[in-house]
Design a protein around this motif. Structure first.
Motif, PDB file in Angstrom:
ATOM      1  N   HIS A   1     -28.719  38.298  -6.048  1.00 57.51           N
ATOM      2  CA  HIS A   1     -27.731  37.247  -6.287  1.00 57.51           C
ATOM      3  C   HIS A   1     -26.452  37.506  -5.495  1.00 57.51           C
ATOM      4  CE1 HIS A   1     -29.514  35.613 -10.311  1.00 57.51           C
ATOM      5  NE2 HIS A   1     -30.311  35.459  -9.282  1.00 57.51           N
ATOM      6  N   SER A   2     -26.033  38.764  -5.439  1.00 58.38           N
ATOM      7  CA  SER A   2     -24.837  39.104  -4.681  1.00 58.38           C
ATOM      8  C   SER A   2     -25.034  38.783  -3.207  1.00 58.38           C
ATOM      9  CB  SER A   2     -24.516  40.596  -4.851  1.00 58.38           C
ATOM     10  OG  SER A   2     -23.340  40.941  -4.159  1.00 58.38           O
ATOM     11  N   LEU A   3     -26.212  39.091  -2.677  1.00 59.52           N
ATOM     12  CA  LEU A   3     -26.505  38.802  -1.273  1.00 59.52           C
ATOM     13  C   LEU A   3     -26.499  37.300  -1.001  1.00 59.52           C
ATOM     14  CD1 LEU A   3     -27.460  39.843   1.538  1.00 59.52           C
ATOM     15  CD2 LEU A   3     -29.798  39.513   0.708  1.00 59.52           C
ATOM     16  N   ILE A   4     -27.139  36.534  -1.874  1.00 60.50           N
ATOM     17  CA  ILE A   4     -27.220  35.082  -1.682  1.00 60.50           C
ATOM     18  C   ILE A   4     -25.830  34.454  -1.720  1.00 60.50           C
ATOM     19  CG2 ILE A   4     -28.049  32.923  -2.704  1.00 60.50           C
ATOM     20  CD1 ILE A   4     -30.513  34.538  -3.670  1.00 60.50           C
ATOM     21  N   ILE A   5     -25.024  34.853  -2.692  1.00 57.03           N
ATOM     22  CA  ILE A   5     -23.667  34.307  -2.803  1.00 57.03           C
ATOM     23  C   ILE A   5     -22.832  34.683  -1.580  1.00 57.03           C
ATOM     24  CG2 ILE A   5     -21.531  34.377  -4.150  1.00 57.03           C
ATOM     25  CD1 ILE A   5     -23.339  34.935  -6.619  1.00 57.03           C
ATOM     26  N   TYR A   6     -22.988  35.923  -1.121  1.00 61.19           N
ATOM     27  CA  TYR A   6     -22.260  36.374   0.065  1.00 61.19           C
ATOM     28  C   TYR A   6     -22.629  35.514   1.277  1.00 61.19           C
ATOM     29  CZ  TYR A   6     -20.271  39.739   3.408  1.00 61.19           C
ATOM     30  OH  TYR A   6     -19.524  40.346   4.406  1.00 61.19           O
ATOM     31  N   CYS A   7     -23.909  35.194   1.399  1.00 65.69           N
ATOM     32  CA  CYS A   7     -24.366  34.383   2.533  1.00 65.69           C
ATOM     33  C   CYS A   7     -23.895  32.936   2.408  1.00 65.69           C
ATOM     34  CB  CYS A   7     -25.889  34.436   2.639  1.00 65.69           C
ATOM     35  SG  CYS A   7     -26.521  36.037   3.182  1.00 65.69           S
ATOM     36  N   VAL A   8     -23.857  32.401   1.187  1.00 66.08           N
ATOM     37  CA  VAL A   8     -23.341  31.042   0.992  1.00 66.08           C
ATOM     38  C   VAL A   8     -21.869  30.990   1.394  1.00 66.08           C
ATOM     39  CG1 VAL A   8     -22.777  29.280  -0.727  1.00 66.08           C
ATOM     40  CG2 VAL A   8     -25.009  30.411  -0.787  1.00 66.08           C
ATOM     41  N   GLY A   9     -21.088  31.961   0.935  1.00 65.72           N
ATOM     42  CA  GLY A   9     -19.693  32.036   1.373  1.00 65.72           C
ATOM     43  C   GLY A   9     -19.593  32.228   2.872  1.00 65.72           C
ATOM     44  N   GLY A  10     -20.543  32.995   3.432  1.00 65.78           N
ATOM     45  CA  GLY A  10     -20.539  33.276   4.856  1.00 65.78           C
ATOM     46  C   GLY A  10     -20.883  32.092   5.737  1.00 65.78           C
ATOM     47  N   LEU A  11     -21.264  30.967   5.128  1.00 69.85           N
ATOM     48  CA  LEU A  11     -21.498  29.763   5.917  1.00 69.85           C
ATOM     49  C   LEU A  11     -20.214  29.239   6.546  1.00 69.85           C
ATOM     50  CD1 LEU A  11     -23.953  27.817   3.566  1.00 69.85           C
ATOM     51  CD2 LEU A  11     -24.523  29.046   5.671  1.00 69.85           C
ATOM     52  N   PHE A  12     -19.066  29.722   6.053  1.00 75.54           N
ATOM     53  CA  PHE A  12     -17.780  29.204   6.518  1.00 75.54           C
ATOM     54  C   PHE A  12     -16.844  30.293   7.019  1.00 75.54           C
ATOM     55  CE2 PHE A  12     -19.504  26.758   2.973  1.00 75.54           C
ATOM     56  CZ  PHE A  12     -19.729  25.552   3.590  1.00 75.54           C
ATOM     57  N   ILE A  13     -17.294  31.544   7.036  1.00 71.69           N
ATOM     58  CA  ILE A  13     -16.468  32.656   7.517  1.00 71.69           C
ATOM     59  C   ILE A  13     -17.341  33.619   8.315  1.00 71.69           C
ATOM     60  CG2 ILE A  13     -14.620  32.621   5.797  1.00 71.69           C
ATOM     61  CD1 ILE A  13     -16.211  34.540   4.096  1.00 71.69           C
ATOM     62  N   GLY A  14     -16.725  34.338   9.236  1.00 66.70           N
ATOM     63  CA  GLY A  14     -17.472  35.257  10.093  1.00 66.70           C
ATOM     64  C   GLY A  14     -17.487  36.665   9.557  1.00 66.70           C
ATOM     65  N   VAL A  15     -18.395  36.963   8.645  1.00 68.15           N
ATOM     66  CA  VAL A  15     -18.453  38.290   8.016  1.00 68.15           C
ATOM     67  C   VAL A  15     -19.846  38.907   8.155  1.00 68.15           C
ATOM     68  CG1 VAL A  15     -16.586  37.860   6.371  1.00 68.15           C
ATOM     69  CG2 VAL A  15     -18.920  37.174   5.776  1.00 68.15           C
ATOM     70  N   ALA A  16     -20.566  38.532   9.197  1.00 69.27           N
ATOM     71  CA  ALA A  16     -21.947  38.998   9.353  1.00 69.27           C
ATOM     72  C   ALA A  16     -22.035  40.503   9.543  1.00 69.27           C
ATOM     73  CB  ALA A  16     -22.596  38.291  10.542  1.00 69.27           C
ATOM     74  N   PHE A  17     -21.024  41.096  10.162  1.00 66.22           N
ATOM     75  CA  PHE A  17     -21.098  42.521  10.472  1.00 66.22           C
ATOM     76  C   PHE A  17     -20.195  43.358   9.577  1.00 66.22           C
ATOM     77  CE2 PHE A  17     -22.434  40.338  14.368  1.00 66.22           C
ATOM     78  CZ  PHE A  17     -23.658  40.966  14.567  1.00 66.22           C
ATOM     79  N   TYR A  18     -19.674  42.766   8.495  1.00 67.28           N
ATOM     80  CA  TYR A  18     -18.981  43.548   7.475  1.00 67.28           C
ATOM     81  C   TYR A  18     -20.022  44.358   6.700  1.00 67.28           C
ATOM     82  CZ  TYR A  18     -14.555  41.076   8.258  1.00 67.28           C
ATOM     83  OH  TYR A  18     -13.401  40.594   8.813  1.00 67.28           O
ATOM     84  N   PRO A  19     -19.637  45.437   6.038  1.00 67.17           N
ATOM     85  CA  PRO A  19     -20.618  46.383   5.490  1.00 67.17           C
ATOM     86  C   PRO A  19     -21.486  45.875   4.345  1.00 67.17           C
ATOM     87  CG  PRO A  19     -18.461  47.429   5.718  1.00 67.17           C
ATOM     88  CD  PRO A  19     -18.261  45.958   5.934  1.00 67.17           C
ATOM     89  N   TRP A  20     -21.043  44.885   3.576  1.00 66.29           N
ATOM     90  CA  TRP A  20     -21.673  44.621   2.286  1.00 66.29           C
ATOM     91  C   TRP A  20     -23.156  44.273   2.403  1.00 66.29           C
ATOM     92  CZ3 TRP A  20     -21.301  46.412  -2.131  1.00 66.29           C
ATOM     93  CH2 TRP A  20     -21.751  45.764  -3.282  1.00 66.29           C
ATOM     94  N   ILE A  21     -23.531  43.448   3.358  1.00 61.90           N
ATOM     95  CA  ILE A  21     -24.940  43.066   3.516  1.00 61.90           C
ATOM     96  C   ILE A  21     -25.809  44.292   3.740  1.00 61.90           C
ATOM     97  CG2 ILE A  21     -26.578  41.988   5.125  1.00 61.90           C
ATOM     98  CD1 ILE A  21     -24.614  39.713   5.463  1.00 61.90           C
ATOM     99  N   TYR A  22     -25.351  45.215   4.551  1.00 67.32           N
ATOM    100  CA  TYR A  22     -26.155  46.377   4.926  1.00 67.32           C
ATOM    101  C   TYR A  22     -26.175  47.422   3.809  1.00 67.32           C
ATOM    102  CZ  TYR A  22     -25.216  43.691   9.031  1.00 67.32           C
ATOM    103  OH  TYR A  22     -25.097  42.635   9.896  1.00 67.32           O
ATOM    104  N   TYR A  23     -25.093  47.492   3.045  1.00 64.16           N
ATOM    105  CA  TYR A  23     -25.108  48.343   1.853  1.00 64.16           C
ATOM    106  C   TYR A  23     -26.131  47.811   0.844  1.00 64.16           C
ATOM    107  CZ  TYR A  23     -20.716  50.537   3.406  1.00 64.16           C
ATOM    108  OH  TYR A  23     -19.752  51.222   4.096  1.00 64.16           O
ATOM    109  N   LEU A  24     -26.137  46.502   0.661  1.00 63.72           N
ATOM    110  CA  LEU A  24     -27.093  45.902  -0.272  1.00 63.72           C
ATOM    111  C   LEU A  24     -28.527  46.160   0.164  1.00 63.72           C
ATOM    112  CD1 LEU A  24     -25.448  42.430  -1.038  1.00 63.72           C
ATOM    113  CD2 LEU A  24     -25.700  44.341  -2.618  1.00 63.72           C
ATOM    114  N   TYR A  25     -28.780  46.121   1.457  1.00 69.01           N
ATOM    115  CA  TYR A  25     -30.123  46.367   1.978  1.00 69.01           C
ATOM    116  C   TYR A  25     -30.569  47.796   1.652  1.00 69.01           C
ATOM    117  CZ  TYR A  25     -34.015  46.104   5.349  1.00 69.01           C
ATOM    118  OH  TYR A  25     -35.251  46.085   5.946  1.00 69.01           O
TER     119      TYR A  25
END
Length: 421
Positions: free
Chosen positions: A385-409
């Protein structure tokens, strides 16, 4: 001075316990990399190379405690992570703006390398929970500052609620999106982590952080936060269907917002209705996305490298349609979307690997829910859920290479094969 002494004591304690415990070393490194006390200090910690020291210590601990590590058996994980690191490296060598591309590459490759080793160190459920609590406490520090400032009447669109200029989460839309994507973790750790079950203070801390997250959404007045919040409510309804507790929780969210939100917040949120037809910031994003598709048609495999959006300087008006507001800018306009960011900077190959990271994370958490269920499954569901919400928010901001996605992985893989103790 007092804050620096407190931070130093925490760091020294983590260092002491990390020498024979790789999972503690991972927690130490992630705490420094998220909180960055060297950037917020006005005393003796200011400017100190704490990230370098803790990261170097982390890898030394891995070397000297190799027998305590668990090499992930997932070939998919190794292929995707190593492949993505190699891909962004090649994209950087071929990048259009060599004078700046390596600035972002330095941060990105360090993030990916560290995240890659997370599941090597988190071999037990207790290790995973400790890592998540460290992340929660680190981000919670900024949510506390933002939430309290909102309660005191501060905030507003374009105002930094955490007062740290240049920090990766200081921008309002980014902070609001992060605040919402952490709420599922707050809720899951409150109900399902062993430490919260043993110490009631942690349960209250989780509730406080959840409230501070909502206050942060209000204080930033960023529409991205409202979109992320809508995604979270949708996930709640999908997971729990309709029952009294969920209905009550959902009703409490707008009630809390209505209680503390100023009129300017409601005005800002109401502008979503015509954002795509009459607002320059929204139109600008759409135009940049059109330009990106055209740009990568000439660089399909590796894109233009980091900061390649500078190539759209002064030409975006050629990509406008109909009666849209004219976009005039001398400099380049950023991608403002995690998927277009990856596409523009690493091409379709990089985008494929990035999407593979997202999909594999969700599949790993589904496996956790099916294999282990119970409290561990609840935490796994919260990670998705955290990943999905982060990606929904990321539809409007450039945060693809911030750490959170890769920590979640990394954490999702660790949790999927975790030992109970």
């Amino acid at each position: 001075m007092v804050t620096d002494i407190f931070m130093s004591l925490i760091l020294l304690a983590l260092m002491f316990y990390s020498f024979t415990r790789p999972h503690v070393a991972a927690c130490m490194a992630v705490w420094i990399n998220l909180v960055k006390p060297q950037n917020t200090s006005f005393a003796f910690l200011a400017g100190q190379p704490l990230s370098l020291i803790t990261t170097a210590l982390f890898f030394l601990v891995l070397i000297f405690n190799f027998n305590k590590l668990r090499v992930p058996k997932s070939k998919t994980y190794h292929f995707i992570m190593i492949g993505f690191m190699v891909w962004v490296t090649i994209a950087s060598f071929l990048g259009e703006y060599q004078n700046v591309v390596w600035i972002k590459y330095d941060f990105v490759i360090k993030t990916l390398i560290f995240a890659y080793f997370i599941p090597f160190t988190l071999t037990k459920r207790a290790h995973v929970e400790m890592f998540l609590w460290i992340c929660v406490a680190s981000f919670g520090l900024f949510l506390f500052m933002a939430g309290i400032k909102t309660l005191l009447g501060g905030g507003g669109y374009g105002v930094s609620l955490i007062g740290i200029g240049g920090f990766m989460y200081s921008e309002g839309s980014t902070l609001a999106s992060l605040a919402v994507c952490l709420i599922p973790l707050f809720v899951a750790l409150k109900s399902s982590s062993k430490i919260a079950q043993s110490w009631s203070a942690f349960r209250w801390l989780s509730l406080a952080y959840s409230a501070l997250s909502l206050l942060t959404v209000v204080g930033t007045q960023a529409r991205t936060g409202l979109v992320a919040l809508a995604a979270y409510i949708g996930l709640l309804l999908k997971k729990h269907k309709i029952n009294f507790k969920v209905f009550l929780a959902i009703c409490m969210i707008p009630l809390l917002i209505y209680t503390v939100a100023p009129k300017s917040w409601f005005y800002r949120m109401s502008s979503i209705e015509d954002a795509t037809t009459s607002e320059k910031s929204a139109i600008g994003r759409i135009v940049v996305w059109r330009w990106t598709l055209d740009y990568v048609s000439h660089r399909p495999f590796f894109g233009g490298g980091f900061y390649s959006y500078n190539a759209n300087a002064g030409i975006l008006h050629h990509y406008q349609q109909g009666d849209e507001i004219e976009i005039k800018q001398r400099g380049g306009k950023a991608f403002h979307n995690i998927f277009f960011e990856v596409l523009g900077e690493t091409g379709y190959g990089g985008l494929f690997l990035f999407l593979s990271i997202l999909l594999h994370t969700i599949l790993l958490n589904r496996r956790t829910i099916k294999r282990l269920g119970g409290e561990v499954g609840v935490i796994g569901g919260a990670l998705s859920h955290s990943l999905i919400i982060y990606c929904v928010g990321g539809l409007f901001i450039g945060v693809a290479f911030y750490p959170w996605i890769y920590y979640l992985y990394g954490v999702s893989l660790a949790l999927s094969t975790v030992e109970e103790s």
